[in-house]
Design a protein around this motif. Structure first.
Motif, PDB file in Angstrom:
ATOM      1  N   UNK B 102       7.426  -1.846  -2.980  1.00  0.00           N
ATOM      2  CA  UNK B 102       8.439  -2.896  -2.801  1.00  0.00           C
ATOM      3  C   UNK B 102       9.708  -2.236  -2.274  1.00  0.00           C
ATOM      4  N   UNK B 103      10.270  -2.831  -1.218  1.00  0.00           N
ATOM      5  CA  UNK B 103      11.494  -2.280  -0.630  1.00  0.00           C
ATOM      6  C   UNK B 103      12.381  -3.396  -0.130  1.00  0.00           C
ATOM      7  N   UNK B 104      13.655  -3.186  -0.246  1.00  0.00           N
ATOM      8  CA  UNK B 104      14.615  -4.106   0.365  1.00  0.00           C
ATOM      9  C   UNK B 104      15.284  -3.378   1.528  1.00  0.00           C
ATOM     10  N   UNK B 157      21.632 -10.787   3.051  1.00  0.00           N
ATOM     11  CA  UNK B 157      21.183 -10.246   1.770  1.00  0.00           C
ATOM     12  C   UNK B 157      19.938  -9.375   1.908  1.00  0.00           C
ATOM     13  N   UNK B 158      19.467  -9.216   3.115  1.00  0.00           N
ATOM     14  CA  UNK B 158      18.385  -8.259   3.316  1.00  0.00           C
ATOM     15  C   UNK B 158      17.023  -8.872   3.559  1.00  0.00           C
ATOM     16  N   UNK B 159      16.084  -7.969   3.761  1.00  0.00           N
ATOM     17  CA  UNK B 159      14.686  -8.323   4.044  1.00  0.00           C
ATOM     18  C   UNK B 159      13.837  -7.564   3.028  1.00  0.00           C
ATOM     19  N   UNK B 160      12.932  -8.257   2.380  1.00  0.00           N
ATOM     20  CA  UNK B 160      12.185  -7.707   1.244  1.00  0.00           C
ATOM     21  C   UNK B 160      10.712  -7.583   1.623  1.00  0.00           C
ATOM     22  N   UNK B 161      10.132  -6.423   1.356  1.00  0.00           N
ATOM     23  CA  UNK B 161       8.737  -6.186   1.762  1.00  0.00           C
ATOM     24  C   UNK B 161       7.918  -5.641   0.599  1.00  0.00           C
ATOM     25  N   UNK B 162       6.661  -5.983   0.578  1.00  0.00           N
ATOM     26  CA  UNK B 162       5.748  -5.402  -0.417  1.00  0.00           C
ATOM     27  C   UNK B 162       4.306  -5.689   0.018  1.00  0.00           C
ATOM     28  N   UNK B 163       3.387  -4.841  -0.423  1.00  0.00           N
ATOM     29  CA  UNK B 163       1.986  -5.067  -0.058  1.00  0.00           C
ATOM     30  C   UNK B 163       1.040  -4.581  -1.138  1.00  0.00           C
TER      31      UNK B 163
END
Lengths: 121, 290
Positions: B102-104, B157-163
């Motif tokens: 998980x990363x922002x 507020x950013x972009x949030x990613x996870x897989x």
């Protein structure tokens, strides 16, 4: 005297094999536009590029169609060392760009027509 | 304030849960918010992207968020992918390498995002071996999704990613969420079209449609993504505002949600056992494209 063709390497401009960000595409566009402004021919090399996006190509190349004629681009720009699937993506980006710049009002109308034909909610 | 989180799948029901949570907490300011997860018997890890976006927005509104009663199996996954590090827990090593952290990211972090994708998806032995053609198409798709968020969301507020990787099921899920203006408002502001949230997503996935105005053309990204998913046999889901859109097995569903998501989520499910070559049927010439 015939001017020699200049070479722009995407890898060199972007600094990575990932040509994916619109901002990086803009850097390529600025070099191409400056060269075309001086009527210089450019060989754009895709050597060592592993990944491309439409966002990058829209900024780097699609955008040229808003400033230069199709004839100028055809005469001045050549792409090299590009893989076939990347070439297919570039072709679609160029087709969309030509449509976009040819007649923006018509492009908007196409958008509206698409919605009227679509099924929406 | 206490909110209960039920099972959390990455499907329409999971997004319905998420938008309910967003609606319940929308007005919260300077509050202690406890998310009670005792009934969360399932949590699809890639949904951390959209869940994290909602929680980040709560933090931005100066609320204190605590996750309570997390079932241990879920706590393990969410600690491995780094999600719970944002909520006071230690990260634990991912021995089997099935999480994609998980990363922002900020919108200007495209280089950092490229590094994340290279490290977590391209150069990892745990990622199921895919054909060269599939691997390339998959990478392109991830970057198209991120570029869309950068270009269209207007998020501050950013972009949030996870897989998450499911090796036995030959599946890889990846989600990108933003806290931007959403597709409906973006289309309305740029084209004047008044669409329902679900119709707005449908509109954005059509090839010739773009909200881009000015010198840089656009309009291909989501269309390319849908074409790839159709060939791959995977699935793509998009949630934006109060719209839910899904395409899989060549069928599209577009329905309203009870409440809006405060931005856009794009989620793809890739069939990693796909053996399509992704080669063109006919050769193109560089002389014919301009």
């Amino acid at each position: 005297m015939m001017r020699s063709e200049m070479m722009i390497s995407l890898f060199e401009v972007v600094g990575s094999p990932l040509c994916v960000a619109s901002g990086d595409g803009q850097k390529v566009y600025e070099r191409l536009a400056a060269a075309f402004g001086k009527d210089r021919k450019v060989a754009l090399s895709f050597h060592n590029v592993s990944t491309l996006t439409s966002a990058f190509l829209n900024a780097a190349i699609g955008q040229l169609y808003g400033r230069f004629s199709e004839e100028q681009i055809l005469t001045l720009l050549q792409v090299e060392d590009i893989q076939q699937d990347d070439l297919a993506l570039l072709k679609r980006v160029i087709e969309t760009a030509k449509q976009y710049f040819k007649d923006p009002e018509k492009f908007d109308q196409a958008v509206r027509d698409a919605m009227e034909d679509g099924d929406g909610e | 304030m206490r909110c209960a989180l039920p099972e959390f799948h990455h499907d329409q029901s999971g997004f319905a849960t998420l938008v309910r949570l967003a609606a319940e907490t929308e007005e919260c300011l300077f509050e202690n918010i406890e998310i009670d997860m005792h009934a969360t018997r399932w949590f699809d890890a890639d949904m951390c992207a959209a869940f994290g976006a909602i929680l980040y927005r709560l933090g931005k509104n100066l609320n204190t968020v605590r996750l309570k009663n997390i079932p241990s199996r879920i706590a393990t996954i969410l600690s491995k992918n780094g999600f719970l590090s944002h909520y006071g827990q230690e990260r634990i090593p991912d021995r089997w390498g099935t999480t994609i952290p998980y990363h922002r990211f900020d919108v200007k972090d495209d280089r950092y995002f490229a590094g994340y994708i290279e490290k977590e998806l391209i150069h990892r032995t745990e990622v199921p071996s895919m054909t060269l053609g599939l691997s390339k198409k998959f990478r392109e798709s991830i970057f198209e999704i991120f570029s869309n968020a950068v270009l269209h969301s207007h998020t501050e507020l950013g972009i949030f990613c996870c897989g998450q990787i499911f090796p036995k099921r030959h599946r890889l899920d990846f989600s990108v969420a933003d806290l931007g203006i959403g597709m409906r408002r973006n289309i309305q502001q740029n084209t004047g079209l008044e669409l329902s949230p679900a119709a707005a997503i449908e509109w954005a996935t059509q090839g010739q449609n773009t909200t881009k105005r000015g010198s840089v053309p656009g309009g291909l990204g989501l269309k390319l993504l849908s074409e790839f998913i159709d060939l791959n046999g995977g699935c793509i889901q998009i949630v934006s505002d109060a719209g839910y859109w899904r395409r899989g097995q060549m069928e599209t569903v577009a329905v309203p949600l009870s409440h809006p998501f405060p931005g856009t989520v794009v989620n793809i499910e890739i069939n990693t056992a796909d053996t399509n070559s992704y080669r063109l049927t006919s050769e193109l010439s560089t002389a014919d494209i301009f």
